[in-house]
Design a protein around this motif. Structure first.
Motif, short mmCIF file in Angstrom:
data_model
loop_
_atom_site.label_atom_id
_atom_site.label_comp_id
_atom_site.label_asym_id
_atom_site.label_seq_id
_atom_site.Cartn_x
_atom_site.Cartn_y
_atom_site.Cartn_z
N ALA A 101 0.81 -1.22 0.00
CA ALA A 101 0.00 0.00 0.00
C ALA A 101 0.84 1.27 0.00
CB ALA A 101 -0.94 0.00 1.20
N GLU A 102 1.99 1.25 0.59
CA GLU A 102 2.82 2.45 0.73
C GLU A 102 3.82 2.57 -0.42
OE1 GLU A 102 4.56 5.70 1.40
OE2 GLU A 102 2.91 5.17 2.74
N ILE A 114 7.62 2.13 0.39
CA ILE A 114 8.06 0.75 0.59
C ILE A 114 8.17 0.05 -0.76
CG2 ILE A 114 7.47 -1.48 1.63
CD1 ILE A 114 6.18 0.13 3.93
N THR A 115 7.22 0.30 -1.65
CA THR A 115 7.29 -0.26 -3.00
C THR A 115 8.58 0.20 -3.68
OG1 THR A 115 4.88 -0.21 -3.14
CG2 THR A 115 6.07 -0.46 -5.20
N HIS A 154 0.60 3.30 -8.36
CA HIS A 154 0.09 4.35 -7.47
C HIS A 154 -0.90 5.24 -8.23
CE1 HIS A 154 -0.04 7.04 -4.08
NE2 HIS A 154 0.26 8.06 -4.86
#
Length: 189
Positions: free
Chosen positions: A18-19, A22-23, A61
């Motif tokens: 989700a973040e 972090i991806t 995103h």
């Protein structure tokens, strides 16, 4: 981590980080950690990693932002009904021996009818979209119709961070496609 059910296949769920930060770390920094730890060659690392960054970090995103815009901000007139469920989805194309991934699939309500397919869409952050994208979405709608899904009210939609060709704008003027650019995404409904 988020679990996102497929819009057309109930037994398929996509799991995504989700973040975006972090991806980014997993897609770009970790594979290049040895080079980056030497504190040289950052420009070469970025040159090698730019395409990965756009496809694995920014692209997903932007797709999520487009789905959120439809769900929370799009007026019912945009898709001809009130959006109820917005998700990504995949559609098999047996003739071409492939599958089509859709970034924004909108099911909604029209009058008293619920669950109507209102739109299938594709989102591209860094590519200018043209009529070839519209042709692909039309192909997907034909495949869905062949599977028995009512596509009579479904509108193809293109979401782009880089804009659209004049041919695609002409198709929008004829009512053949919904176009959502950054200005519309952030200032209009």
């Amino acid at each position: 981590m988020t679990a996102e059910p497929d819009a057309f296949r109930r037994n398929r769920t996509a799991y995504r980080i989700a973040e975006p930060l972090i991806t980014f770390h997993h897609a770009v920094v970790r594979p290049e950690s040895a080079q980056l730890s030497r504190r040289r060659g950052a420009a070469q690392v970025w040159e090698r990693s730019r395409a990965t960054f756009l496809s694995k970090v920014v692209g997903p995103h932007f797709e999520r932002l487009c789905r959120e815009w439809v769900e929370w901000h799009a007026e019912p007139a945009t898709f001809g009904g009130m959006p109820i469920q917005v998700a990504a989805g995949t559609v098999a194309d047996p003739e071409a021996r492939t599958r089509h991934e859709l970034d924004v699939v909108v099911h909604g309500a029209v009058g008293q009818d619920q669950g109507i397919l209102l739109s299938v869409g594709e989102a591209k952050w860094h590519k200018r979209m043209g009529v070839e994208h519209l042709a692909r979405l039309r192909r997907v709608l034909r495949l869905l119709e062949a599977r028995g899904i009512d596509t009579a009210r479904a509108r193809p939609a293109c979401y782009s961070g880089a804009g659209f060709t004049s041919d695609l704008h002409a198709a929008e003027a004829r009512g053949e496609v919904v176009l959502v650019d950054l200005e519309r995404l952030y200032t209009e409904s």
